[in-house]
Design a protein around this motif. Structure first.
Motif, PDB file in Angstrom:
ATOM      1  N   ALA A   1       7.563  -2.453  -7.787  1.00 46.45           N
ATOM      2  CA  ALA A   1       8.766  -2.091  -7.046  1.00 46.45           C
ATOM      3  C   ALA A   1       9.252  -0.695  -7.422  1.00 46.45           C
ATOM      4  CB  ALA A   1       9.859  -3.131  -7.295  1.00 46.45           C
ATOM      5  N   ASN A   2       9.204  -0.359  -8.697  1.00 44.82           N
ATOM      6  CA  ASN A   2       9.643   0.964  -9.134  1.00 44.82           C
ATOM      7  C   ASN A   2       8.712   2.058  -8.633  1.00 44.82           C
ATOM      8  OD1 ASN A   2      11.779  -0.227 -10.413  1.00 44.82           O
ATOM      9  ND2 ASN A   2      11.058   0.161 -12.499  1.00 44.82           N
ATOM     10  N   PHE A   3       7.409   1.803  -8.693  1.00 47.83           N
ATOM     11  CA  PHE A   3       6.451   2.814  -8.225  1.00 47.83           C
ATOM     12  C   PHE A   3       6.598   3.035  -6.724  1.00 47.83           C
ATOM     13  CE2 PHE A   3       2.211   4.106  -6.708  1.00 47.83           C
ATOM     14  CZ  PHE A   3       2.006   5.232  -7.504  1.00 47.83           C
ATOM     15  N   LYS A   4       6.750   1.959  -5.988  1.00 53.72           N
ATOM     16  CA  LYS A   4       6.908   2.091  -4.533  1.00 53.72           C
ATOM     17  C   LYS A   4       8.197   2.842  -4.199  1.00 53.72           C
ATOM     18  CE  LYS A   4       7.684  -1.625  -2.122  1.00 53.72           C
ATOM     19  NZ  LYS A   4       7.501  -2.909  -1.384  1.00 53.72           N
ATOM     20  N   ALA A   5       9.273   2.598  -4.966  1.00 51.61           N
ATOM     21  CA  ALA A   5      10.529   3.308  -4.736  1.00 51.61           C
ATOM     22  C   ALA A   5      10.381   4.801  -5.018  1.00 51.61           C
ATOM     23  CB  ALA A   5      11.628   2.711  -5.618  1.00 51.61           C
ATOM     24  N   MET A   6       9.542   5.151  -6.000  1.00 51.12           N
ATOM     25  CA  MET A   6       9.311   6.566  -6.299  1.00 51.12           C
ATOM     26  C   MET A   6       8.469   7.233  -5.211  1.00 51.12           C
ATOM     27  SD  MET A   6      10.910   7.575  -8.988  1.00 51.12           S
ATOM     28  CE  MET A   6      10.053   9.138  -9.174  1.00 51.12           C
TER      29      MET A   6
ATOM     30  N   ARG B   1       0.846  -1.193   0.000  1.00 50.45           N
ATOM     31  CA  ARG B   1       0.000   0.000   0.000  1.00 50.45           C
ATOM     32  C   ARG B   1       0.880   1.242   0.000  1.00 50.45           C
ATOM     33  NH1 ARG B   1      -4.910  -0.158   4.372  1.00 50.45           N
ATOM     34  NH2 ARG B   1      -6.261  -1.702   3.372  1.00 50.45           N
ATOM     35  N   VAL B   2       0.505   2.213  -0.798  1.00 48.12           N
ATOM     36  CA  VAL B   2       1.180   3.512  -0.786  1.00 48.12           C
ATOM     37  C   VAL B   2       0.114   4.600  -0.705  1.00 48.12           C
ATOM     38  CG1 VAL B   2       3.187   2.712  -2.081  1.00 48.12           C
ATOM     39  CG2 VAL B   2       1.219   3.625  -3.307  1.00 48.12           C
ATOM     40  N   PHE B   3       0.537   5.807  -0.323  1.00 47.87           N
ATOM     41  CA  PHE B   3      -0.414   6.915  -0.230  1.00 47.87           C
ATOM     42  C   PHE B   3       0.120   8.121  -0.987  1.00 47.87           C
ATOM     43  CE2 PHE B   3       2.515   7.738   3.225  1.00 47.87           C
ATOM     44  CZ  PHE B   3       2.685   9.116   3.201  1.00 47.87           C
TER      45      PHE B   3
ATOM     46  N   THR C   1       8.612   6.310  -1.926  1.00 44.78           N
ATOM     47  CA  THR C   1       9.419   6.359  -0.705  1.00 44.78           C
ATOM     48  C   THR C   1      10.687   7.186  -0.867  1.00 44.78           C
ATOM     49  OG1 THR C   1      10.540   4.291  -1.309  1.00 44.78           O
ATOM     50  CG2 THR C   1       8.547   4.116   0.026  1.00 44.78           C
ATOM     51  N   GLY C   2      11.127   7.417  -2.098  1.00 42.26           N
ATOM     52  CA  GLY C   2      12.329   8.194  -2.335  1.00 42.26           C
ATOM     53  C   GLY C   2      13.582   7.378  -2.497  1.00 42.26           C
ATOM     54  N   THR C   3      13.495   6.061  -2.446  1.00 44.34           N
ATOM     55  CA  THR C   3      14.687   5.222  -2.587  1.00 44.34           C
ATOM     56  C   THR C   3      15.138   5.089  -4.040  1.00 44.34           C
ATOM     57  OG1 THR C   3      13.318   3.232  -2.734  1.00 44.34           O
ATOM     58  CG2 THR C   3      14.084   3.894  -0.530  1.00 44.34           C
ATOM     59  N   ALA C   4      14.406   5.669  -4.973  1.00 42.52           N
ATOM     60  CA  ALA C   4      14.740   5.569  -6.390  1.00 42.52           C
ATOM     61  C   ALA C   4      15.703   6.652  -6.846  1.00 42.52           C
ATOM     62  CB  ALA C   4      13.469   5.625  -7.234  1.00 42.52           C
ATOM     63  N   GLY C   5      16.080   7.540  -5.939  1.00 42.35           N
ATOM     64  CA  GLY C   5      16.889   8.677  -6.362  1.00 42.35           C
ATOM     65  C   GLY C   5      16.043   9.813  -6.880  1.00 42.35           C
ATOM     66  N   GLY C   6      14.759   9.676  -6.819  1.00 39.84           N
ATOM     67  CA  GLY C   6      13.784  10.692  -7.183  1.00 39.84           C
ATOM     68  C   GLY C   6      12.500  10.380  -6.438  1.00 39.84           C
ATOM     69  N   LYS C   7      11.568  11.325  -6.438  1.00 42.43           N
ATOM     70  CA  LYS C   7      10.345  11.117  -5.662  1.00 42.43           C
ATOM     71  C   LYS C   7       9.199  11.906  -6.281  1.00 42.43           C
ATOM     72  CE  LYS C   7       8.959  10.754  -0.806  1.00 42.43           C
ATOM     73  NZ  LYS C   7       9.289  11.117   0.593  1.00 42.43           N
ATOM     74  N   TYR C   8       7.989  11.361  -6.102  1.00 42.27           N
ATOM     75  CA  TYR C   8       6.795  12.052  -6.599  1.00 42.27           C
ATOM     76  C   TYR C   8       6.442  13.267  -5.750  1.00 42.27           C
ATOM     77  CZ  TYR C   8       5.803   7.942  -9.511  1.00 42.27           C
ATOM     78  OH  TYR C   8       5.872   6.943 -10.446  1.00 42.27           O
TER      79      TYR C   8
END
Length: 344
Positions: free
Chosen positions: A158-163, A98-100, A165-172
């Protein structure tokens, strides 16, 4: 009627088939025939028994060929139908994560130059959320909670969740919902420059191989709240798309009330809205920029002539007249991360 015994001879005779025209050699010594009516059979002096040729033999041959071809075709069709096709793996929409997304609306439209000025004045803290720095008086619309189908499309999830949480090197977080199509869907996560309210290119995402896998496109955009990765509708600029390190993170959420079949088989569905459909409906109700007919015609002409400004102008179409941005986002930890697929 008395049987007629034909004379025995060292030679046989040919019995011509009336239907197929096939000659069969039989010895006369082993054959006894009843005397046939003279108008049907004729015994020649060469000791051959012959049948008269059928009427219109060419038409008969064509008819037999047609029947044979039809029978062979039917048999081939039955044989093909009997071959079992490999069954595809069943669709698994079990919610594994789940993400918000917290959505905020500004009373005015987003201006990149004003945002850059606000960012420079606010310092480092504002750089993490340019849109929030530009619009401190924004009104919170609410929170959208999205359930992710981690078993169906694990890499996309996995990629969407990383975006988030910020672990992707970028964030929404701090980026705009840049397009709204009333009665259909809205789009967010466009890559670009932070000062324009866009997502900086992520630096720590794995390549999504599911974009070329047929099994990733089996779900359909049938109901409001469907979340999918933008592929056919992606409007990232070419300077980012042409990079060898490009990773697509743009997504869209259907707003209803009806399905969006034009998105099927072209975009990867990876989740659905569990809570916050009222927020989704509020986003869909925001007025958008729609050009007049004359502007559309001029734009079509410019595009036909190869003018690059035509596409730049199109990027402004369907933009919300009030700025909508993701003020916060992240992952929700739950005691039982795997939820029943029957949930909305």
């Amino acid at each position: 009627m008395q049987s007629a015994q034909f004379p025995t001879t060292s030679h046989g005779f040919y019995l011509n088939s009336l239907n197929m025209g096939i000659a069969t050699r039989l010895p006369l010594t082993a054959l006894k025939l009843s005397a046939p009516p003279p108008h049907k059979y004729r015994i020649t002096t060469t000791s051959h028994l012959r049948f008269p040729a059928p009427h219109n033999s060419a038409a008969t041959s064509r008819r037999e060929l047609l029947i044979s071809t039809t029978l062979l075709s039917a048999a081939a069709a039955e044989e093909e139908a009997a071959v079992e096709e490999p069954t595809a793996a069943p669709v698994d929409t079990t919610i594994t994560d789940r993400v918000f997304l917290d959505i905020t609306v500004c009373p005015n439209s987003f201006k990149p130059d004003r945002a850059a000025t606000a960012t420079a004045a606010a310092g480092t803290a504002a750089k993490a959320s340019t849109a929030a720095a530009f619009c401190p008086e924004g009104e919170t619309l609410g929170r959208i909670i999205i359930g992710l189908y981690g078993k169906q499309v694990p890499r996309t999830v996995a990629n969407f969740k990383a975006m988030c949480t910020g672990t992707a090197g970028g964030k929404y977080e701090g980026t705009l919902i840049h397009k709204v199509f009333p009665g259909q869907y809205f789009m967010a996560g466009k890559q670009g420059r932070r000062e324009k309210g866009e997502v900086p290119p992520p630096t720590n995402l794995q390549r999504n191989t599911e974009t070329v896998e047929a099994g990733a496109f089996r779900l359909r955009h049938l109901r409001p709240g469907t979340v999918s990765l933008c592929l056919s509708e992606n409007d990232d600029e070419d300077e980012f798309k042409l990079s060898p390190d490009y990773r697509n993170v743009e997504f869209m959420v259907t707003t209803g009330p009806g399905p969006c079949p034009q998105l099927d088989n072209r975009n990867i569905i990876f989740g659905s809205v569990l809570e916050g459909m009222d927020v989704v409906t509020a986003i869909a109700a925001i007025p958008t920029y729609k050009p007049g007919e004359s502007i559309r015609q001029i734009n079509d002409l410019a595009e036909f002539l190869g003018d690059e400004r035509a596409q730049n102008a199109r990027n402004l179409w369907n933009r919300p007249l009030k700025s909508l941005f993701i003020s916060s986002c992240g992952e929700l930890r739950v005691a039982k991360p795997s939820l029943a697929p029957s949930l909305p």
